[in-house]
Design an enzyme around this catalytic site. Structure first.
Site, PDB file in Angstrom:
ATOM      1  N   TYR A 172      -1.807   5.488  -4.407  1.00  0.00           N
ATOM      2  CA  TYR A 172      -2.797   6.547  -4.233  1.00  0.00           C
ATOM      3  C   TYR A 172      -2.176   7.813  -4.796  1.00  0.00           C
ATOM      4  CZ  TYR A 172      -5.837   4.102  -0.829  1.00  0.00           C
ATOM      5  OH  TYR A 172      -6.706   3.255  -0.195  1.00  0.00           O
ATOM      6  N   THR A 218      -5.456   2.625  -7.140  1.00  0.00           N
ATOM      7  CA  THR A 218      -6.754   2.532  -6.457  1.00  0.00           C
ATOM      8  C   THR A 218      -7.600   3.741  -6.828  1.00  0.00           C
ATOM      9  OG1 THR A 218      -5.833   1.218  -4.679  1.00  0.00           O
ATOM     10  CG2 THR A 218      -7.882   2.384  -4.204  1.00  0.00           C
ATOM     11  N   HIS A 260     -13.416  -2.036  -1.842  1.00  0.00           N
ATOM     12  CA  HIS A 260     -12.479  -1.599  -0.803  1.00  0.00           C
ATOM     13  C   HIS A 260     -12.834  -2.219   0.555  1.00  0.00           C
ATOM     14  CE1 HIS A 260      -9.355   1.774  -0.588  1.00  0.00           C
ATOM     15  NE2 HIS A 260      -9.340   1.299   0.643  1.00  0.00           N
ATOM     16  N   LYS A 295      -7.836  -0.633  -9.541  1.00  0.00           N
ATOM     17  CA  LYS A 295      -8.485  -1.303  -8.401  1.00  0.00           C
ATOM     18  C   LYS A 295      -9.649  -0.458  -7.885  1.00  0.00           C
ATOM     19  CE  LYS A 295      -7.514  -2.990  -3.712  1.00  0.00           C
ATOM     20  NZ  LYS A 295      -8.100  -2.025  -2.778  1.00  0.00           N
ATOM     21  N   SER A 352       0.818  -1.215   0.000  1.00  0.00           N
ATOM     22  CA  SER A 352       0.000   0.000   0.000  1.00  0.00           C
ATOM     23  C   SER A 352       0.850   1.263   0.000  1.00  0.00           C
ATOM     24  CB  SER A 352      -0.890  -0.002   1.252  1.00  0.00           C
ATOM     25  OG  SER A 352      -1.485   1.267   1.438  1.00  0.00           O
TER      26      SER A 352
HETATM   27  C1  LIG Z   1      -7.344  -2.290   7.271  1.00  0.00           C
HETATM   28  C2  LIG Z   1      -7.460  -2.144   5.785  1.00  0.00           C
HETATM   29  C3  LIG Z   1      -6.660  -1.221   5.131  1.00  0.00           C
HETATM   30  C4  LIG Z   1      -6.751  -1.099   3.742  1.00  0.00           C
HETATM   31  N1  LIG Z   1      -5.887  -0.240   3.110  1.00  0.00           N
HETATM   32  C5  LIG Z   1      -5.928  -0.160   1.751  1.00  0.00           C
HETATM   33  C6  LIG Z   1      -4.990   0.660   1.065  1.00  0.00           C
HETATM   34  O1  LIG Z   1      -4.123   1.273   1.658  1.00  0.00           O
HETATM   35  N2  LIG Z   1      -5.094   0.717  -0.289  1.00  0.00           N
HETATM   36  C7  LIG Z   1      -6.045   0.027  -0.994  1.00  0.00           C
HETATM   37  O2  LIG Z   1      -6.093   0.109  -2.219  1.00  0.00           O
HETATM   38  N3  LIG Z   1      -6.928  -0.767  -0.349  1.00  0.00           N
HETATM   39  C8  LIG Z   1      -6.894  -0.880   0.986  1.00  0.00           C
HETATM   40  N4  LIG Z   1      -7.771  -1.711   1.633  1.00  0.00           N
HETATM   41  C9  LIG Z   1      -8.738  -2.484   0.843  1.00  0.00           C
HETATM   42  C10 LIG Z   1      -8.183  -3.861   0.477  1.00  0.00           C
HETATM   43  O3  LIG Z   1      -7.125  -3.748  -0.434  1.00  0.00           O
HETATM   44  C11 LIG Z   1      -9.249  -4.777  -0.152  1.00  0.00           C
HETATM   45  O4  LIG Z   1      -9.837  -4.114  -1.245  1.00  0.00           O
HETATM   46  C12 LIG Z   1     -10.342  -5.253   0.789  1.00  0.00           C
HETATM   47  O5  LIG Z   1     -10.011  -5.130   2.130  1.00  0.00           O
HETATM   48  C13 LIG Z   1     -10.676  -6.713   0.482  1.00  0.00           C
HETATM   49  O6  LIG Z   1     -11.653  -7.196   1.335  1.00  0.00           O
HETATM   50  P1  LIG Z   1     -11.326  -8.208   2.544  1.00  0.00           P
HETATM   51  O7  LIG Z   1     -10.664  -7.402   3.605  1.00  0.00           O
HETATM   52  O8  LIG Z   1     -12.692  -8.688   2.937  1.00  0.00           O
HETATM   53  O9  LIG Z   1     -10.452  -9.305   2.004  1.00  0.00           O
HETATM   54  C14 LIG Z   1      -7.691  -1.870   3.016  1.00  0.00           C
HETATM   55  C15 LIG Z   1      -8.476  -2.788   3.693  1.00  0.00           C
HETATM   56  C16 LIG Z   1      -8.382  -2.943   5.066  1.00  0.00           C
HETATM   57  C17 LIG Z   1      -9.246  -3.961   5.750  1.00  0.00           C
END
Ligand SMILES: Cc1cc2nc3c(=O)[nH]c(=O)nc-3n(C[C@H](O)[C@H](O)[C@H](O)COP(=O)(O)O)c2cc1C
Length: 340
Positions: free
Chosen positions: A128, A154, A235, A211, A104
């Site tokens: 980002y 993203t 997300h 994404k 990330s």
């Molecule tokens: C704690 C947390 C932080 C996340 N941070 C980012 C991020 O920095 N960038 C991003 O593109 N997606 C982020 N996501 C989204 C994840 O990449 C992903 O799309 C999503 O969590 C998938 O679902 P799941 O947690 O049920 O597997 C984050 C998700 C969580 C739970």
């Protein structure tokens, strides 16, 4: 720890609630967060018998990157809140397993440090775009030097979803004493458009993944703008509440893309059989975040390694029982809607 749900329960007990809320929670009423998990129960698998599955493997190739499994680690922010080594621990576990890790923009460790910790792991960089474009450029250049093999942009976070658990429990974002070398959550630009893909491509000449796509319209535009892959995602239910689950949006996106680029999906994947359903509905691969966040919180690098191996074993076993010897062999005929 027998499955990912065990890690989820253990993480909830171990991590202080005012931190865990950030990892577990979603936006608004969390309808989409719940919907992500629930969507998988609405599909059943259709296994085929008397197929020689003695050579079953979960290994595949994503945008030319060889990976041991069609389930990768989705980018998730601020991993040092869960383990002192943060992203380094995840990167080591992923590299040892041959699993794809997306790092990330909100990483707590630098790209150089991650590369040093795990020189050979398959890794993609999640970008980002910030309001400050020159800092974004610096970041892209640093990432390019760190040897990532694809760029994941993203596109679903022009603003940050309102996550009410964080508000109730007083989770401060960004946490005051956490070092985020590249950016924090509130620096992203709300002004990003399709036209910006050109300068991103010029700066980082790597395969480009978009994404956060949820509609056939945007899937079509992504292909027209030369995306190498479309990543269907809401997300993790953390942005706009009330949108479809990743799995629900996947068929229309895959149909619009029609094989012109790769398609991925995330949201709610907790089992190897969930990955099989995603493959059957048109994905080349799936990703998960919370299962690995839980494992990192419970047992650091060892936990992530174990979660990766549990899920890869589940995928391989599932493939074999489905009558397939590789992820590519899973087709639309391997699923049907559950009777309502
Ligand atoms: C704690 C947390 C932080 C996340 N941070 C980012 C991020 O920095 N960038 C991003 O593109 N997606 C982020 N996501 C989204 C994840 O990449 C992903 O799309 C999503 O969590 C998938 O679902 P799941 O947690 O049920 O597997 C984050 C998700 C969580 C739970």
């Amino acid at each position: 720890m027998i499955n990912v749900a065990d890690y989820l329960e253990a993480a909830r007990e171990k991590v202080p609630p005012e931190v865990w809320c950030y990892f577990e929670g979603g936006a608004g009423d969390e309808v989409t967060l719940r919907g992500n998990v629930a969507a998988f129960e609405r599909w059943q698998l259709r296994p085929r018998m008397l197929v020689d599955v003695s050579g079953v493997t979960a290994a595949t190739t994503l945008l030319g990157t060889e990976v041991a499994s069609p389930l990768g680690i989705a980018p998730f922010a601020m991993q040092a809140l869960l383990d002192p080594d943060g992203e380094l621990a995840t990167a080591r576990a992923a590299a040892a397993a041959g699993a794809l890790m997306c790092v990330s923009t909100l990483t707590t460790r630098t790209h150089a440090a991650i590369r040093e910790a795990a020189p050979d792991g398959p890794r993609w960089f999640q970008l980002y775009v910030l309001k400050d474009r020159s800092r974004t450029l610096d970041h892209m250049r640093e990432a390019r030097e760190a040897g990532y093999s694809a760029l994941v942009l993203t596109v679903d976070a022009p603003y940050i979803g309102r996550r009410e658990r964080d508000l109730r429990l007083g989770f401060q974002n960004p946490p005051p004493d956490l070092d985020l070398p590249y950016a924090n959550l509130f620096e992203m630009t709300p002004a990003l458009t399709w036209r910006d893909l050109e300068w991103i491509r010029a700066e980082v000449p790597l395969p480009l993944v978009l994404k956060g796509i949820l509609t056939r319209e945007d899937a079509e535009l992504a292909v027209e703008h030369g995306a190498d892959a479309v990543w269907v995602s809401n997300h993790g239910g953390r942005q706009l509440d009330g949108v479809p689950a990743g799995l629900e949006a996947l068929p229309e996106v895959a149909e619009a893309v029609a094989g012109r680029c790769e398609v991925y999906v995330d949201g709610g994947i907790r089992r190897g059989t969930d990955v099989l359903k995603a493959l059957a509905l048109g994905a080349n691969a799936a990703f998960a975040a919370r299962p690995f966040a839980c494992a990192l919180a419970v047992d650091g690098e060892t936990g992530v390694a174990h979660a990766l191996s549990l899920l890869r074993d589940e995928i391989e076993l599932g493939l074999g029982l489905l009558g397939c010897t590789s992820p590519e062999q899973v087709t639309r005929a391997h699923v049907q809607p559950s009777p309502s």
